[in-house]
Design an enzyme around this catalytic site. Structure first.
Site, mmCIF file in Angstrom:
data_model
loop_
_atom_site.group_PDB
_atom_site.id
_atom_site.type_symbol
_atom_site.label_atom_id
_atom_site.label_comp_id
_atom_site.label_asym_id
_atom_site.label_seq_id
_atom_site.Cartn_x
_atom_site.Cartn_y
_atom_site.Cartn_z
ATOM 1 N N GLU A 1 35.003 32.810 39.515
ATOM 2 C CA GLU A 1 34.823 31.574 40.311
ATOM 3 C C GLU A 1 36.119 30.744 40.316
ATOM 4 O O GLU A 1 36.094 29.519 40.295
ATOM 5 C CB GLU A 1 33.666 30.710 39.782
ATOM 6 C CG GLU A 1 32.326 31.412 39.690
ATOM 7 C CD GLU A 1 31.557 31.524 41.006
ATOM 8 O OE1 GLU A 1 32.008 30.954 42.015
ATOM 9 O OE2 GLU A 1 30.528 32.217 41.011
HETATM 10 C C1 LIG Z 1 33.304 40.606 35.538
HETATM 11 C C2 LIG Z 1 33.902 40.111 36.802
HETATM 12 C C3 LIG Z 1 33.098 39.844 37.892
HETATM 13 C C4 LIG Z 1 33.655 39.438 39.098
HETATM 14 N N1 LIG Z 1 32.843 39.275 40.200
HETATM 15 C C5 LIG Z 1 33.416 39.091 41.419
HETATM 16 C C6 LIG Z 1 32.627 39.148 42.613
HETATM 17 O O1 LIG Z 1 31.406 39.311 42.572
HETATM 18 N N2 LIG Z 1 33.252 39.044 43.814
HETATM 19 C C7 LIG Z 1 34.606 38.843 43.908
HETATM 20 O O2 LIG Z 1 35.110 38.750 45.022
HETATM 21 N N3 LIG Z 1 35.393 38.762 42.785
HETATM 22 C C8 LIG Z 1 34.830 38.902 41.556
HETATM 23 N N4 LIG Z 1 35.614 38.857 40.425
HETATM 24 C C9 LIG Z 1 37.038 38.635 40.555
HETATM 25 C C10 LIG Z 1 37.490 37.305 39.996
HETATM 26 O O3 LIG Z 1 37.098 36.275 40.835
HETATM 27 C C11 LIG Z 1 39.012 37.412 39.787
HETATM 28 O O4 LIG Z 1 39.204 38.259 38.675
HETATM 29 C C12 LIG Z 1 39.647 36.058 39.559
HETATM 30 O O5 LIG Z 1 39.623 35.298 40.734
HETATM 31 C C13 LIG Z 1 41.102 36.196 39.104
HETATM 32 O O6 LIG Z 1 41.813 37.081 39.904
HETATM 33 P P1 LIG Z 1 42.640 38.253 39.213
HETATM 34 O O7 LIG Z 1 41.750 38.980 38.278
HETATM 35 O O8 LIG Z 1 43.292 39.047 40.275
HETATM 36 O O9 LIG Z 1 43.732 37.515 38.357
HETATM 37 P P2 LIG Z 1 45.133 36.987 38.871
HETATM 38 O O10 LIG Z 1 44.972 36.196 40.108
HETATM 39 O O11 LIG Z 1 46.111 38.118 38.880
HETATM 40 O O12 LIG Z 1 45.508 35.983 37.689
HETATM 41 C C14 LIG Z 1 46.083 36.406 36.453
HETATM 42 C C15 LIG Z 1 46.509 35.162 35.679
HETATM 43 O O13 LIG Z 1 47.503 34.461 36.432
HETATM 44 C C16 LIG Z 1 47.075 33.129 36.661
HETATM 45 N N5 LIG Z 1 47.515 32.721 38.005
HETATM 46 C C17 LIG Z 1 47.305 33.352 39.180
HETATM 47 N N6 LIG Z 1 47.818 32.648 40.183
HETATM 48 C C18 LIG Z 1 48.360 31.550 39.654
HETATM 49 C C19 LIG Z 1 49.051 30.416 40.177
HETATM 50 N N7 LIG Z 1 49.253 30.254 41.487
HETATM 51 N N8 LIG Z 1 49.490 29.496 39.321
HETATM 52 C C20 LIG Z 1 49.267 29.604 38.008
HETATM 53 N N9 LIG Z 1 48.626 30.629 37.434
HETATM 54 C C21 LIG Z 1 48.174 31.594 38.255
HETATM 55 C C22 LIG Z 1 45.560 33.150 36.536
HETATM 56 O O14 LIG Z 1 45.041 31.879 36.191
HETATM 57 C C23 LIG Z 1 45.369 34.181 35.448
HETATM 58 O O15 LIG Z 1 45.509 33.585 34.195
HETATM 59 C C24 LIG Z 1 35.054 39.220 39.191
HETATM 60 C C25 LIG Z 1 35.856 39.448 38.074
HETATM 61 C C26 LIG Z 1 35.314 39.906 36.907
HETATM 62 C C27 LIG Z 1 36.225 40.181 35.748
#
Ligand SMILES: Cc1cc2nc3c(=O)[nH]c(=O)nc-3n(C[C@H](O)[C@H](O)[C@H](O)COP(=O)(O)OP(=O)(O)OC[C@H]3O[C@@H](n4cnc5c(N)ncnc54)[C@H](O)[C@@H]3O)c2cc1C
Length: 602
Positions: free
Chosen positions: A410
Site C-alpha cells: 500500500e
Molecule cells: C506480500 C506482498 C503483497 C503485495 N500485493 C500486491 C498486490 O496485490 N497488487 C500490487 O499491485 N502490488 C502488490 N504488492 C507490491 C507492493 O505494493 C510493492 O512491493 C511496493 O509498492 C514496493 O515496491 P517494490 O517492491 O518494487 O519496491 P521499490 O519501489 O523498489 O522500493 C525499494 C525501496 O526503495 C524505496 N524507494 C523507492 N522509491 C523511492 C523514492 N522515490 N524515494 C525514496 N525511497 C524510495 C522504498 O521505500 C523501498 O524501501 C505486494 C507486495 C508484497 C511483498
C-alpha cells in the site's frame, strides 16, 4: 444523515494541524452505534471460531483454507460492508467498514491481506470508477464472495514508481477489444481470484489505464509459483502473466489514461484500512503477552511483576489504544464528509472518492503509524515470551513475521511519509489549508519575548492540550522554513521530509489520544478514564521526544548561525513541559491494570 452532521463544521484533511479540535467533535470507539457493536461482536465471534483455532494451518501455507474462510466471510456479509445494498452489500458507513477490517484482521496476516486485497483494491476501483453496467455485473459477485478480486499494478520494474509499468493494452482493429500483455508481480489473491483490476498502458500514453479482466486460462492468463515469503504464509501471492489477453472495450475502467488516478485513490482507502487491519493484531498480541507474563514465573516471581516487563506491556497497550483513537477519528471524518457530499446531491461514488482524497494525508499518517506500531508490539511480544517467543509454536513468532509486510505494501512507509508532507504543502499552495498564516505567526513568535507566566493547568489534560498546540508550532516552524528555503525543490530533500513527516504523525496520533481521553473524561468523569488518560500522557511524552529529535535534525540541516540558534530556542520552548509527567508511574499503572485484568482491557 443527521442534522447534527449537516450542521457540524468538520475539519478538512490536514487541517488538524492549524485548527483546534474540540474533544466533542471527534468520534471514538465508545461512540459505536448498537448496529456497529453488533457487527464488531459477530466479526470477533467469526474470527475466534473460524480463524484463530486454525492458526497453524495458515502457517503451513494452506491457501485453500484462506479461500474457504473468505467464502464464509462473504456468506456472512463481511465482504460487502462497504458495498451499497443495490449491489448486494450491506451498505454500511465507513466507520463500519473500518471496524470489520480491524477485527477480521487480528488473528493472522494471511486473512488480513486476502480480505484487504479483495474488499479494498480488488473491489473498490470498480465500485468507485465502474459504469453502472460494470458494477451490476461484477460488484454483487464480489460483495458476496461468489467471486474474488485481485489488483494488478506492480511489475518487476514498476514498484513505488507505479506509473512506469510496461504492460501494454493494444486496441484491436475492429475497435471492440484490447489485447493486454505484460507481467505483474506480487499479486495478492492471484491464486484464487476470478477477476483482476489490471493497469496497462495504451500506446505511449503518459498515464496507465485500468481494466477489469476476468480470469480465464484460455485467454492468455498464466501464473508464477506461490512466492516464498517471510510472513502471511497462507496469503496467495503470485506473478500474473498476460499474453495477448483479450479484454472487451467495455471493460475499461473509467477513461483512458485515468489508471494512475484510480490506482492512487484506491490506495488512499487501502491505507487507512491497513491501519485498521493492524489494530486487533496489537490487541491480541498485548492480550497474550499479558497472560503469559502473569503465568511465567522466574526468580519465584511472575515476570509481570518486573518493571522491565511492565514497561513493555504498557507501551504495547498504549500504541494499540492510540492507533485505534486516531483511526476511528479519521474514519468518521471521512464518513461525515461523504454524507455531506451526498446530501449536496453528489453520487455516493463521487462523494466517496472526493472524501478519501480529502483525507489522504491522514490515511498516509495512519498507515505508517499503525504498521510500525504492530511491528514494535509483536517484537516486544516475542521478548516477553523470551525463548518461547522465538518458537513457531507460540503465536508471537507469526505475528511478528506477518506484521512486516504492512510497512511495505500500500505504498512503502518511506513513500507514505514523504507523501503526507508533500500533500500538505500542495494543499497549502492551493489554499485548502492555511499553513502560511499560522507559520508566519510562529515565525513572529520566535522573535518575540516569551511569556513568563505559569499557566493554570489544573483541568484534566489541559497541559497536554497546550503541549499539542506547541508541537503543531514545531511542525509549522520546521516545515514553514523549509518550504521558504527550498520552494519546489523541497521534494529533493528527502531526509528533511521524513523528519517533518514524523512530527506530523506524532502530532496527529498524540492529539487523537488526548481528545479521546478528554472527551470520555468529560462525559464519565476523570476517575473512570484514569488509565486512558495515563496512556494519552505516556504517548505524548514519547511523541515530544521524537518530535524534539526530528525537528532538531531538520533545523540543523538547513539553518545556520543566528537563524539556527533562534529556531533551536523556539524548539526548546515549544517542547517544554511545565510539569514533567512521571512516565515510570504511568507505565506501571497501565501495566498493573492489564495484569490485574489478565487481558487487553482498554
Ligand atoms: C506480500 C506482498 C503483497 C503485495 N500485493 C500486491 C498486490 O496485490 N497488487 C500490487 O499491485 N502490488 C502488490 N504488492 C507490491 C507492493 O505494493 C510493492 O512491493 C511496493 O509498492 C514496493 O515496491 P517494490 O517492491 O518494487 O519496491 P521499490 O519501489 O523498489 O522500493 C525499494 C525501496 O526503495 C524505496 N524507494 C523507492 N522509491 C523511492 C523514492 N522515490 N524515494 C525514496 N525511497 C524510495 C522504498 O521505500 C523501498 O524501501 C505486494 C507486495 C508484497 C511483498
Amino acid at each position: 444523515m443527521s442534522t447534527e452532521t449537516e450542521n457540524k463544521e468538520i475539519l478538512r484533511g490536514g487541517q488538524f494541524l492549524v485548527k483546534d479540535t474540540d474533544c466533542n467533535e471527534i468520534f471514538t470507539p465508545e461512540d459505536f452505534t448498537e448496529e456497529q457493536q453488533m457487527m464488531k461482536d459477530s466479526v470477533m465471534e467469526f474470527v475466534d471460531r473460524e480463524i484463530w483455532p486454525n492458526k497453524e494451518e495458515f502457517e503451513k501455507k494452506n491457501y485453500a483454507l484462506t479461500e474457504e474462510i473468505m467464502r464464509k466471510a462473504g456468506e456472512l456479509g463481511f465482504l460487502g460492508v462497504a458495498v451499497p445494498e443495490e449491489f448486494e452489500g450491506l451498505g454500511m458507513g465507513f466507520v463500519s467498514t473500518m471496524l470489520v477490517c480491524d477485527y477480521i484482521s487480528g488473528a493472522t496476516g494471511s486473512i488480513a491481506t486476502a480480505f484487504g486485497a479483495h474488499t479494498g483494491i480488488g473491489t473498490m476501483p470498480i465500485l468507485l470508477y465502474g459504469t453502472e453496467k460494470q458494477k451490476k455485473k461484477y460488484i454483487p459477485k464480489l460483495a458476496t464472495g461468489e467471486w474474488f478480486g485481485a489488483y494488478c499494478l506492480t511489475e518487476p520494474d514498476a514498484g513505488s514508481d507505479a506509473n512506469s509499468g510496461k504492460t501494454k493494452a493494444v486496441l484491436s482493429e475492429d475497435g471492440k477489444s484490447y489485447k493486454i500483455s505484460g507481467q505483474k508481480m506480487w499479486i495478492s489473491n492471484a491464486g484464487f481470484a476470478n477477476l483482476f483490476v489490471v493497469f496497462a498502458r495504451i500506446e505511449d500514453d503518459k498515464n496507465i489505464t485500468g481494466f477489469i479482466v476476468e480470469n480465464d486460462p484460455e485467454n492468455g492468463i498464466t501464473f508464477g509459483e506461490e512466492e516464498k515469503k517471510l510472513g502471511i504464509h497462507a496469503s496467495s501471492t503470485r506473478q500474473v502473466f498476460f499474453n495477448e489477453t483479450v479484454v472487451p472495450v467495455e471493460n475499461m475502467l473509467s477513461e483512458r489514461g485515468n489508471g494512475f488516478k484510480i490506482a492512487m485513490n484506491a490506495l488512499n482507502v487501502g491505507r487507512i484500512k491497513l491501519a485498521a487491519a493492524s489494530l486487533d493484531a496489537q490487541r491480541r498480541v498485548t492480550d497474550l503477552a499479558t497472560k503469559y507474563a502473569n503465568d511465567r514465573v522466574q526468580f519465584k516471581t511472575p515476570i509481570a511483576k518486573f518493571g522491565a516487563i511492565k514497561a513493555k506491556l504498557a507501551n504495547m497497550a498504549t500504541s494499540a489504544w492510540v492507533g485505534e483513537s486516531a483511526s476511528y477519528r479519521a474514519a468518521k471524518n471521512i464518513q461525515d464528509r461523504i454524507d455531506i457530499r451526498v446530501a449536496n446531491g453528489e453520487s455516493h461514488e463521487a462523494a466517496e472518492l472526493k472524501s478519501f482524497e480529502e483525507y489522504a494525508i491522514e490515511c498516509s499518517i495512519l498507515k505508517v503509524a499503525c504498521s510500525e506500531d504492530i511491528q514494535n508490539c509483536s517484537d516486544e511480544g516475542i521478548q516477553i515470551y523470551g525463548g518461547m517467543g522465538f518458537s513457531a509454536d507460540t503465536p508471537m513468532e507469526s505475528a511478528w513475521r506477518d506484521a512486516r509486510i504492512a510497512r511495505i505494501y500500500e505504498g512503502t512507509n518511506e513513500i507514505n511519509r514523504m507523501l503526507s508532507v508533500g500533500m500538505l504543502v500542495k494543499k497549502a499552495m492551493k489554499g485548502h489549508v492555511d499553513l502560511l498564516g499560522p507559520a508566519m505567526k510562529v515565525a513572529d513568535e520566535l522573535t518575540g519575548i516569551p511569556s513568563m507566566e505559569t499557566p493554570d493547568y489544573s483541568e484534566t489534560l489541559s497541559e497536554e492540550k497546550a503541549m499539542i498546540a506547541k508541537l503543531k508550532k514545531v511542525f509549522l516552524m520546521v516545515a514553514g522554513s523549509a518550504v521558504q528555503k527550498f520552494g519546489p525543490q523541497l521534494e529533493e530533500h528527502q531526509q528533511l521530509l521524513l523528519a517533518a513527516s514524523d512530527i506530523l504523525i506524532e502530532v496527529y496520533m498524540a492529539e487523537s489520544a488526548i481528545l479521546r481521553a478528554e472527551k470520555n473524561a468529560k462525559k464519565n468523569g476523570a476517575e473512570s478514564q484514569k488509565y486512558e488518560i495515563a496512556m494519552a500522557k505516556l504517548y505524548l511524552y514519547n511523541a515530544v521526544d521524537t518530535i524534539t529529535m526530528k525537528a532538531k535534525e531538520g533545523i540543523v540541516s538547513f539553518a545556520e548561525g543566528d537563524e539556527q540558534r533562534m529556531m533551536l530556542m523556539g524548539l526548546k520552548r515549544f517542547t517544554k513541559y511545565h510539569n514533567q509527567p512521571n512516565v515510570v508511574e504511568l507505565r506501571t499503572m497501565i501495566a498493573e491494570k492489564l495484569t490485574a485484568e489478565n487481558k487487553y482491557c482498554f
